[in-house]
Motif scaffolding. Structure first.
Motif, PDB file in Angstrom:
ATOM      1  N   HIS A  91      -9.963  -2.593 -11.700  1.00 32.96           N
ATOM      2  CA  HIS A  91      -9.958  -1.648 -10.588  1.00 32.96           C
ATOM      3  C   HIS A  91      -8.692  -1.820  -9.773  1.00 32.96           C
ATOM      4  CE1 HIS A  91     -14.273  -1.465 -11.532  1.00 32.96           C
ATOM      5  NE2 HIS A  91     -14.151  -0.236 -11.083  1.00 32.96           N
ATOM      6  N   CYS A  92      -8.064  -0.714  -9.471  1.00 36.21           N
ATOM      7  CA  CYS A  92      -6.911  -0.713  -8.583  1.00 36.21           C
ATOM      8  C   CYS A  92      -7.421  -1.028  -7.182  1.00 36.21           C
ATOM      9  CB  CYS A  92      -6.223   0.651  -8.607  1.00 36.21           C
ATOM     10  SG  CYS A  92      -4.876   0.797  -7.409  1.00 36.21           S
ATOM     11  N   ARG A  93      -6.826  -2.015  -6.533  1.00 34.15           N
ATOM     12  CA  ARG A  93      -7.286  -2.417  -5.199  1.00 34.15           C
ATOM     13  C   ARG A  93      -6.836  -1.446  -4.108  1.00 34.15           C
ATOM     14  NH1 ARG A  93      -9.064  -5.363  -8.745  1.00 34.15           N
ATOM     15  NH2 ARG A  93      -9.977  -7.394  -8.345  1.00 34.15           N
ATOM     16  N   ARG A  94      -5.927  -0.531  -4.448  1.00 36.06           N
ATOM     17  CA  ARG A  94      -5.464   0.432  -3.443  1.00 36.06           C
ATOM     18  C   ARG A  94      -6.280   1.720  -3.466  1.00 36.06           C
ATOM     19  NH1 ARG A  94      -0.811   4.159  -2.915  1.00 36.06           N
ATOM     20  NH2 ARG A  94      -0.277   4.218  -0.700  1.00 36.06           N
ATOM     21  N   CYS A  95      -6.553   2.254  -4.671  1.00 30.57           N
ATOM     22  CA  CYS A  95      -7.276   3.531  -4.755  1.00 30.57           C
ATOM     23  C   CYS A  95      -8.705   3.387  -5.274  1.00 30.57           C
ATOM     24  CB  CYS A  95      -6.507   4.538  -5.614  1.00 30.57           C
ATOM     25  SG  CYS A  95      -6.451   4.125  -7.380  1.00 30.57           S
ATOM     26  N   GLY A  96      -9.016   2.267  -5.929  1.00 30.76           N
ATOM     27  CA  GLY A  96     -10.372   2.019  -6.421  1.00 30.76           C
ATOM     28  C   GLY A  96     -10.669   2.590  -7.790  1.00 30.76           C
ATOM     29  N   ARG A  97      -9.695   3.260  -8.428  1.00 29.07           N
ATOM     30  CA  ARG A  97      -9.964   3.855  -9.737  1.00 29.07           C
ATOM     31  C   ARG A  97     -10.174   2.787 -10.797  1.00 29.07           C
ATOM     32  NH1 ARG A  97      -5.912   7.898 -11.830  1.00 29.07           N
ATOM     33  NH2 ARG A  97      -4.537   6.135 -11.559  1.00 29.07           N
ATOM     34  N   HIS A 106       0.811  -3.854 -12.818  1.00 30.83           N
ATOM     35  CA  HIS A 106       1.522  -4.339 -11.639  1.00 30.83           C
ATOM     36  C   HIS A 106       0.596  -5.066 -10.668  1.00 30.83           C
ATOM     37  CE1 HIS A 106       4.886  -1.892 -12.936  1.00 30.83           C
ATOM     38  NE2 HIS A 106       4.073  -0.851 -13.024  1.00 30.83           N
ATOM     39  N   GLN A 107       1.205  -5.949  -9.901  1.00 29.87           N
ATOM     40  CA  GLN A 107       0.509  -6.601  -8.803  1.00 29.87           C
ATOM     41  C   GLN A 107       1.370  -6.453  -7.559  1.00 29.87           C
ATOM     42  OE1 GLN A 107      -0.696 -10.606  -9.558  1.00 29.87           O
ATOM     43  NE2 GLN A 107      -2.392  -9.920 -10.816  1.00 29.87           N
ATOM     44  N   SER A 108       0.703  -6.338  -6.417  1.00 31.20           N
ATOM     45  CA  SER A 108       1.432  -6.182  -5.166  1.00 31.20           C
ATOM     46  C   SER A 108       0.564  -6.708  -4.032  1.00 31.20           C
ATOM     47  CB  SER A 108       1.744  -4.696  -4.929  1.00 31.20           C
ATOM     48  OG  SER A 108       2.377  -4.519  -3.679  1.00 31.20           O
ATOM     49  N   ILE A 109       1.205  -7.130  -2.953  1.00 30.35           N
ATOM     50  CA  ILE A 109       0.433  -7.399  -1.751  1.00 30.35           C
ATOM     51  C   ILE A 109       0.111  -6.045  -1.124  1.00 30.35           C
ATOM     52  CG2 ILE A 109       1.448  -9.684  -1.364  1.00 30.35           C
ATOM     53  CD1 ILE A 109       3.044  -8.403   0.966  1.00 30.35           C
ATOM     54  N   CYS A 125      -0.232   4.144  -7.959  1.00 29.85           N
ATOM     55  CA  CYS A 125      -0.253   3.516  -6.635  1.00 29.85           C
ATOM     56  C   CYS A 125       0.948   2.610  -6.437  1.00 29.85           C
ATOM     57  CB  CYS A 125      -1.544   2.724  -6.430  1.00 29.85           C
ATOM     58  SG  CYS A 125      -2.975   3.770  -6.049  1.00 29.85           S
ATOM     59  N   TYR A 126       1.313   1.869  -7.470  1.00 33.40           N
ATOM     60  CA  TYR A 126       2.450   0.950  -7.368  1.00 33.40           C
ATOM     61  C   TYR A 126       3.730   1.716  -7.025  1.00 33.40           C
ATOM     62  CZ  TYR A 126       5.667  -2.845  -8.511  1.00 33.40           C
ATOM     63  OH  TYR A 126       6.634  -3.811  -8.453  1.00 33.40           O
ATOM     64  N   GLN A 127       3.894   2.888  -7.630  1.00 27.44           N
ATOM     65  CA  GLN A 127       5.095   3.688  -7.380  1.00 27.44           C
ATOM     66  C   GLN A 127       5.062   4.360  -6.011  1.00 27.44           C
ATOM     67  OE1 GLN A 127       4.974   6.250 -10.789  1.00 27.44           O
ATOM     68  NE2 GLN A 127       5.769   4.684 -12.173  1.00 27.44           N
ATOM     69  N   ASP A 128       3.861   4.557  -5.457  1.00 22.27           N
ATOM     70  CA  ASP A 128       3.722   5.297  -4.202  1.00 22.27           C
ATOM     71  C   ASP A 128       3.525   4.424  -2.967  1.00 22.27           C
ATOM     72  OD1 ASP A 128       3.983   7.664  -5.585  1.00 22.27           O
ATOM     73  OD2 ASP A 128       1.829   8.006  -5.749  1.00 22.27           O
ATOM     74  N   ILE A 129       3.558   3.098  -3.098  1.00 26.76           N
ATOM     75  CA  ILE A 129       3.316   2.242  -1.930  1.00 26.76           C
ATOM     76  C   ILE A 129       4.521   2.331  -0.995  1.00 26.76           C
ATOM     77  CG2 ILE A 129       2.906  -0.101  -1.098  1.00 26.76           C
ATOM     78  CD1 ILE A 129       1.682  -0.743  -3.843  1.00 26.76           C
ATOM     79  N   PRO A 130       4.307   2.851   0.220  1.00 27.13           N
ATOM     80  CA  PRO A 130       5.436   2.924   1.164  1.00 27.13           C
ATOM     81  C   PRO A 130       5.797   1.529   1.691  1.00 27.13           C
ATOM     82  CG  PRO A 130       3.459   3.938   2.109  1.00 27.13           C
ATOM     83  CD  PRO A 130       3.102   3.460   0.735  1.00 27.13           C
ATOM     84  N   GLU A 131       7.043   1.364   2.102  1.00 32.32           N
ATOM     85  CA  GLU A 131       7.530   0.069   2.581  1.00 32.32           C
ATOM     86  C   GLU A 131       6.694  -0.485   3.734  1.00 32.32           C
ATOM     87  OE1 GLU A 131       9.928  -2.153   1.566  1.00 32.32           O
ATOM     88  OE2 GLU A 131       9.935  -0.897  -0.227  1.00 32.32           O
TER      89      GLU A 131
END
Length: 177
Positions: A91-97, A106-109, A125-131
Motif C-alpha cells: 500500500h502506498c502510504r500517501r494515497c492508500g492504493r 520508491h521510499q520517501s519520508i 505519488c513519488y513524482q508528485d510529492i511537493p517539496e
C-alpha cells in the motif's frame, strides 16, 4: 476520510519515526512538543504545531491499482489469463492504493502524514510529492539508553528519564523548546 466521518471516529494522525518499539512519551503543552523514546535509544521531538494530514485509508483490491496485474491470491484471474505471477500487495502510504512492488519501488519520508522515516510510495505519488511535504518537523537525538519512564518539568526546562540501568538522568531540554 468520508468513511471515518460517517462512522463518527474523527481523523487519526500517525507519528512514525522510531525503528523499534516506543517505550514512553512526554508531552509539553506550552510548546506543543511531544517527546517519544524508543528501545532504539532515540529521542524524537515532534512539533505538534505542524499541520499534518490524516493517513490514507488502505484500499482493497485483487489487482494492482497501477498496472492492473492480479495479486497472487487472485487465482481465478491468473488461471484465466494463464499468467502465473506472484505479485504481492503493498500500500502506498500517501494515497492508500493497493499496488505491486514494481509499481511502488520508491521510499520517501512523508512528514505531513507523520512518516519521518522512509515509507513505500507508488510511482505517481513519488513524482508528485511537493517539496513542502518533504520538510521534516522532528528532531532526532541519540540518547544511548533505553528509557523506561519519563517526566517533564516545563518551568525548569528539564526532563527526567529513568532507564533500564537503574539510573535517573536529568536532561536540559531548553534548546528543544
Amino acid at each position: 476520510q468520508q468513511k471515518r466521518q460517517r462512522e463518527g471516529r474523527g481523523n487519526a494522525i500517525q507519528l512514525n519515526c522510531h525503528r523499534e518499539r516506543v517505550n514512553d512519551i512526554a508531552y509539553c503543552a506550552p510548546s506543543r512538543l511531544l517527546f517519544s523514546f524508543g528501545i532504539d535509544k532515540k529521542m524524537i521531538v515532534w512539533n505538534l504545531r505542524t499541520e499534518r494530514k490524516p493517513f490514507a485509508l488502505w484500499q482493497e483490491s485483487n489487482e494492482c491499482q497501477e498496472c492492473s496485474l492480479p495479486f497472487f491470491w487472485n487465482v481465478q484471474r491468473i488461471w484465466q489469463e494463464k499468467n502465473v505471477n506472484f505479485k504481492r500487495q503493498h500500500h502506498c502510504r500517501r494515497c492508500g492504493r493497493a499496488v505491486c512492488g514494481e509499481c511502488s519501488p520508491h521510499q520517501s519520508i512523508l512528514p505531513w502524514y507523520g512518516f519521518e522515516s522512509p515509507v513505500r510510495v507508488c510511482k505517481p505519488c513519488y513524482q508528485d510529492i511537493p517539496e513542502d511535504e518533504l520538510r521534516s518537523s522532528t528532531q532526532t537525538h541519540n540518547i544511548l539508553i533505553e528509557p523506561s519512564c519519563v517526566d517533564f518539568d516545563y518551568s525548569k526546562k528539564l526532563m527526567a528519564v529513568g532507564a533500564s540501568d537503574n539510573v535517573i538522568r536529568l536532561y536540559d531540554v531548553a534548546a528543544c523548546l
